[in-house]
Enzyme design. Structure first.
Site, mmCIF file in Angstrom:
data_model
loop_
_atom_site.group_PDB
_atom_site.id
_atom_site.type_symbol
_atom_site.label_atom_id
_atom_site.label_comp_id
_atom_site.label_asym_id
_atom_site.label_seq_id
_atom_site.Cartn_x
_atom_site.Cartn_y
_atom_site.Cartn_z
ATOM 1 N N ILE A 11 0.901 -1.291 -0.034
ATOM 2 C CA ILE A 11 -0.049 0.074 -0.132
ATOM 3 C C ILE A 11 1.000 1.259 0.096
ATOM 4 C CG2 ILE A 11 -0.202 0.148 2.468
ATOM 5 C CD1 ILE A 11 -3.460 0.896 1.824
ATOM 6 N N ASN A 24 -3.763 2.786 14.846
ATOM 7 C CA ASN A 24 -4.348 2.610 16.489
ATOM 8 C C ASN A 24 -5.057 3.966 16.871
ATOM 9 O OD1 ASN A 24 -2.022 4.076 17.702
ATOM 10 N ND2 ASN A 24 -0.722 2.535 17.140
ATOM 11 N N ASP A 34 0.232 0.090 9.773
ATOM 12 C CA ASP A 34 0.415 1.366 10.471
ATOM 13 C C ASP A 34 1.968 1.726 10.613
ATOM 14 O OD1 ASP A 34 0.130 3.953 11.848
ATOM 15 O OD2 ASP A 34 -0.423 2.864 13.707
ATOM 16 N N SER A 122 -8.377 -4.358 10.334
ATOM 17 C CA SER A 122 -8.765 -5.123 11.516
ATOM 18 C C SER A 122 -8.399 -6.418 11.193
ATOM 19 C CB SER A 122 -10.163 -4.889 11.814
ATOM 20 O OG SER A 122 -10.515 -3.680 12.444
ATOM 21 N N GLY A 124 -5.789 -9.595 10.658
ATOM 22 C CA GLY A 124 -4.433 -9.757 11.356
ATOM 23 C C GLY A 124 -4.449 -9.506 12.649
#
Length: 180
Positions: A11, A24, A34, A122, A124
């Site tokens: 990505i 988060n 992230d 969400s 993983g």
């Protein structure tokens, strides 16, 4: 009409207007998608996230909400941060997960993005099954024309072949004679 597609890839290298970060609530980086987005975007992204924490999001970003920042060194122009529900913490409501996708698209539209890349939010470490994430994501996006208005492309950029297969199945036209 918004085009939806799923690809295997990274990505952080997507040539789209906005990438969605599975963040988060602290917005200050983490693991998985992230961490990869923060690492590829460089320190400018962290500085913008810190500004959000000092101003509009002092207590963090709630689950299901989304907020935009610049994209730092990423090829995209914006990063849309969303916090997915964590099954391990008892956050099992599919509406919270669906909200991650529709809220992100609304924010993308507000900043002027016409193409958006999503990870499997969400899936993983947050414990959601990737097939369930795929079904919820695709249904939420297809079912909310307000969120998708002005968005030409939604691309799910997935890291593994199994997750890609789950999204391809969710995107496939429904079989049978009933409506989609």
């Amino acid at each position: 009409m918004t085009r939806l597609e799923a690809v295997l890839g990274d990505i952080t290298t997507e040539q789209v207007d906005a990438v969605v970060n599975a963040a988060n609530s602290a917005l200050l980086g983490g693991g998985g998608v992230d961490g990869a987005i923060h690492a590829a975007a460089g320190p400018a992204l962290l500085r913008e996230c810190q500004r959000l924490r000092e101003t509009t999001h002092r207590t963090g970003l709630p689950v299901g909400d989304a907020v935009a920042t610049g994209a730092g060194d990423l090829p995209a122009r914006w990063v849309i941060h969303t916090v997915g529900p964590n099954r391990h913490r008892g956050q099992t409501d599919p509406a919270l997960l669906a909200s991650c996708f529709t809220s992100s698209l609304r924010v993308a539209r507000e900043v002027g993005a016409r193409s958006v890349a999503f990870p499997a939010v969400s899936a993983g470490i947050y414990g959601w099954d990737s097939a369930e994430v795929a079904r919820i994501a695709v249904a939420a996006i297809r079912g909310d024309t307000d969120a998708t208005g002005g968005i030409d492309l939604v691309r799910f950029v997935l890291f593994g072949r199994r997750v890609l297969a789950d999204f391809e199945q969710a995107l496939a036209p429904a079989s049978g004679s009933g409506p989609d």
